[in-house]
Design a protein around this motif. Structure first.
Motif, mmCIF file in Angstrom:
data_model
loop_
_atom_site.group_PDB
_atom_site.id
_atom_site.type_symbol
_atom_site.label_atom_id
_atom_site.label_comp_id
_atom_site.label_asym_id
_atom_site.label_seq_id
_atom_site.Cartn_x
_atom_site.Cartn_y
_atom_site.Cartn_z
ATOM 1 N N ASP A 203 29.490 18.033 18.955
ATOM 2 C CA ASP A 203 30.307 17.956 20.170
ATOM 3 C C ASP A 203 30.606 19.331 20.759
ATOM 4 O O ASP A 203 31.222 19.429 21.826
ATOM 5 C CB ASP A 203 31.624 17.226 19.874
ATOM 6 C CG ASP A 203 31.532 15.728 20.119
ATOM 7 O OD1 ASP A 203 30.412 15.249 20.408
ATOM 8 O OD2 ASP A 203 32.559 15.044 20.036
ATOM 9 N N GLY A 204 30.188 20.402 20.074
ATOM 10 C CA GLY A 204 30.475 21.756 20.536
ATOM 11 C C GLY A 204 31.499 22.455 19.670
ATOM 12 O O GLY A 204 32.224 23.325 20.144
ATOM 13 N N VAL A 205 31.547 22.052 18.398
ATOM 14 C CA VAL A 205 32.544 22.572 17.460
ATOM 15 C C VAL A 205 31.972 23.729 16.654
ATOM 16 O O VAL A 205 30.841 23.647 16.160
ATOM 17 C CB VAL A 205 32.998 21.452 16.497
ATOM 18 C CG1 VAL A 205 33.907 21.987 15.407
ATOM 19 C CG2 VAL A 205 33.687 20.339 17.278
ATOM 20 N N LEU A 206 32.746 24.792 16.503
ATOM 21 C CA LEU A 206 32.361 25.861 15.588
ATOM 22 C C LEU A 206 32.536 25.348 14.156
ATOM 23 O O LEU A 206 33.617 24.863 13.802
ATOM 24 C CB LEU A 206 33.237 27.096 15.798
ATOM 25 C CG LEU A 206 32.965 28.258 14.837
ATOM 26 C CD1 LEU A 206 31.643 28.932 15.170
ATOM 27 C CD2 LEU A 206 34.098 29.274 14.864
ATOM 28 N N PRO A 207 31.505 25.401 13.321
ATOM 29 C CA PRO A 207 31.625 24.910 11.946
ATOM 30 C C PRO A 207 32.456 25.869 11.089
ATOM 31 O O PRO A 207 31.936 26.794 10.467
ATOM 32 C CB PRO A 207 30.165 24.823 11.468
ATOM 33 C CG PRO A 207 29.425 25.808 12.314
ATOM 34 C CD PRO A 207 30.121 25.833 13.648
ATOM 35 N N GLY A 208 33.761 25.645 11.075
ATOM 36 C CA GLY A 208 34.676 26.545 10.398
ATOM 37 C C GLY A 208 34.535 26.519 8.883
ATOM 38 O O GLY A 208 34.262 25.469 8.283
ATOM 39 N N VAL A 209 34.755 27.661 8.263
ATOM 40 C CA VAL A 209 34.700 27.760 6.808
ATOM 41 C C VAL A 209 35.841 26.966 6.171
ATOM 42 O O VAL A 209 35.640 26.238 5.195
ATOM 43 C CB VAL A 209 34.742 29.239 6.375
ATOM 44 C CG1 VAL A 209 34.993 29.366 4.874
ATOM 45 C CG2 VAL A 209 33.429 29.929 6.746
ATOM 46 N N THR A 210 37.043 27.086 6.716
ATOM 47 C CA THR A 210 38.172 26.330 6.172
ATOM 48 C C THR A 210 37.996 24.842 6.456
ATOM 49 O O THR A 210 38.387 23.993 5.637
ATOM 50 C CB THR A 210 39.497 26.848 6.744
ATOM 51 O OG1 THR A 210 39.568 28.268 6.535
ATOM 52 C CG2 THR A 210 40.690 26.200 6.058
ATOM 53 N N ARG A 211 37.434 24.499 7.587
ATOM 54 C CA ARG A 211 37.089 23.093 7.879
ATOM 55 C C ARG A 211 36.204 22.543 6.776
ATOM 56 O O ARG A 211 36.421 21.439 6.268
ATOM 57 C CB ARG A 211 36.379 23.009 9.237
ATOM 58 C CG ARG A 211 35.842 21.625 9.611
ATOM 59 C CD ARG A 211 35.048 21.722 10.920
ATOM 60 N NE ARG A 211 34.609 20.424 11.429
ATOM 61 C CZ ARG A 211 33.443 19.863 11.135
ATOM 62 N NH1 ARG A 211 32.604 20.507 10.321
ATOM 63 N NH2 ARG A 211 33.115 18.703 11.657
ATOM 64 N N ARG A 212 35.192 23.304 6.400
ATOM 65 C CA ARG A 212 34.263 22.888 5.346
ATOM 66 C C ARG A 212 34.994 22.711 4.013
ATOM 67 O O ARG A 212 34.758 21.739 3.292
ATOM 68 C CB ARG A 212 33.149 23.928 5.218
ATOM 69 C CG ARG A 212 32.106 23.640 4.170
ATOM 70 C CD ARG A 212 30.981 24.657 4.296
ATOM 71 N NE ARG A 212 30.077 24.623 3.172
ATOM 72 C CZ ARG A 212 29.008 25.418 3.045
ATOM 73 N NH1 ARG A 212 28.727 26.305 3.998
ATOM 74 N NH2 ARG A 212 28.220 25.334 1.988
ATOM 75 N N LEU A 213 35.881 23.637 3.695
ATOM 76 C CA LEU A 213 36.655 23.528 2.459
ATOM 77 C C LEU A 213 37.513 22.269 2.468
ATOM 78 O O LEU A 213 37.554 21.520 1.480
ATOM 79 C CB LEU A 213 37.543 24.758 2.276
ATOM 80 C CG LEU A 213 38.552 24.691 1.123
ATOM 81 C CD1 LEU A 213 37.836 24.638 -0.224
ATOM 82 C CD2 LEU A 213 39.520 25.879 1.176
ATOM 83 N N VAL A 214 38.208 22.021 3.561
ATOM 84 C CA VAL A 214 39.125 20.887 3.642
ATOM 85 C C VAL A 214 38.369 19.563 3.545
ATOM 86 O O VAL A 214 38.861 18.604 2.924
ATOM 87 C CB VAL A 214 39.975 20.971 4.924
ATOM 88 C CG1 VAL A 214 40.702 19.656 5.190
ATOM 89 C CG2 VAL A 214 40.970 22.119 4.813
ATOM 90 N N VAL A 215 37.191 19.484 4.125
ATOM 91 C CA VAL A 215 36.382 18.271 3.988
ATOM 92 C C VAL A 215 36.090 18.018 2.508
ATOM 93 O O VAL A 215 36.201 16.894 2.004
ATOM 94 C CB VAL A 215 35.080 18.385 4.796
ATOM 95 C CG1 VAL A 215 34.106 17.263 4.426
ATOM 96 C CG2 VAL A 215 35.377 18.341 6.291
ATOM 97 N N GLY A 216 35.735 19.083 1.776
ATOM 98 C CA GLY A 216 35.480 18.948 0.349
ATOM 99 C C GLY A 216 36.720 18.553 -0.434
ATOM 100 O O GLY A 216 36.653 17.727 -1.359
ATOM 101 N N LEU A 217 37.859 19.129 -0.062
ATOM 102 C CA LEU A 217 39.114 18.787 -0.739
ATOM 103 C C LEU A 217 39.490 17.332 -0.495
ATOM 104 O O LEU A 217 40.003 16.652 -1.385
ATOM 105 C CB LEU A 217 40.236 19.715 -0.244
ATOM 106 C CG LEU A 217 40.108 21.193 -0.613
ATOM 107 C CD1 LEU A 217 41.237 21.993 0.033
ATOM 108 C CD2 LEU A 217 40.114 21.391 -2.127
ATOM 109 N N ALA A 218 39.225 16.853 0.723
ATOM 110 C CA ALA A 218 39.533 15.458 1.042
ATOM 111 C C ALA A 218 38.694 14.515 0.177
ATOM 112 O O ALA A 218 39.209 13.533 -0.381
ATOM 113 C CB ALA A 218 39.282 15.190 2.520
#
Length: 286
Positions: A203-218
């Motif tokens: 959709d035009g989202v910057l793939p954030g490093v913390t975003r990636r971490l939080v997905v894994g934590l979820a």
């Protein structure tokens, strides 16, 4: 080193930040021809370093900019900068530009990249959930540069300015379909029907490093994450909304475009999980 006179790293040497000089012909200044990473420094060490370097190297390759040193060498300089500034809790900004080149948009491949690393005090943790507002800042769906943390962040500047003008904490950047991508400086998540959701990178989202971490934590909490496009109006009906960034971690949102939002236990669970990651990082040492 006094916080009023920090040390910076520029092209292989350490300087007082006020004495570091970049050429007037540097393409990063002239055209935003470069990229950067924002890395959290916790307990005197860079947090999620490998993930940040994975993105940094990948984006540099996409832009055809060759970093002047390896990531291992870069880590050594980051550690030395932390030592010289005596800032064990901070935010490190690693900026890479194509360097000095000929006037105009064309490149020759002979440019010598500029590498600048600066260290800054960490942002203050908000005393209450954030307020977000939609802004006129837009990103085009399918724009390949949306995935690059580039030196041109005028969209973020515009979103932040409009949010400030409206008395909000931050602004939402929408895409060409009118859906939310992120805020000026953070990725966005929401809980709807008990399910955690986030806008897709497409959709035009910057793939954030913390975003990636939080997905894994979820996922570790047994909570799968669904990627979905979302309009601002839909966010107003969410069970809860929160944002993530390297500088601030996981921060709850209390209002979107004037509509008050509720809370959800998952937000606190993810904040606790993020804090536990920080604690493990601190305990690991060098």
């Amino acid at each position: 080193m006094s916080s009023t006179d920090p040390v910076a790293f520029l092209n292989g040497d350490f300087f007082s930040a006020s004495m570091a000089r970049i050429s007037a012909g540097d393409r990063g200044f002239l055209y935003g021809d470069g990229l950067f990473e924002t890395v959290r420094i916790h307990a005197g060490r860079p947090f999620l370093w490998e993930l940040h370097m994975e993105r940094f190297v990948g984006c540099a390759k996409f832009l055809h900019i060759v970093p002047p040193q390896s990531t291992d060498s870069l880590l050594g300089d980051v550690r030395e900068l932390i030592r010289r500034n005596s800032m064990s809790e901070s935010v490190m900004r690693i900026a890479l530009s194509r360097g000095v080149g000929e006037r105009g948009y064309g490149v020759t491949g002979e440019e010598q990249p500029t590498l600048l690393i600066t260290q800054h005090s960490p942002p203050t943790t908000p005393a209450k959930p954030l307020s977000l507002v939609s802004t006129s800042a837009r990103v085009a769906i399918g724009d390949p540069l949306a995935k690059v943390k580039s030196a041109n962040k005028l969209g973020s500047v515009l979103a932040k300015r409009e949010a400030t003008d409206q008395g909000a904490d931050d602004g939402l950047i929408l895409n060409s379909d009118g859906n939310v991508t992120e805020t000026s400086s953070a990725n966005l998540f929401w809980v709807e029907g008990g399910t955690l959701r986030t806008p897709p990178v497409s959709d035009g989202v910057l793939p954030g490093v913390t975003r990636r971490l939080v997905v894994g934590l979820a996922y570790a909490l047994g909570q799968p994450v669904r990627e979905e496009s979302v309009a601002p109006e839909r966010l107003q009906q969410a069970d809860a909304v929160f944002v993530t960034s390297a500088a601030t971690g996981v921060i709850a949102v209390g209002q979107v475009d004037g509509a008050a939002l509720g809370t959800h236990p998952l937000v606190c669970q993810l904040q606790d999980a993020y804090d536990a990651e920080l604690a493990r990082h601190a305990a690991a040492g060098d």
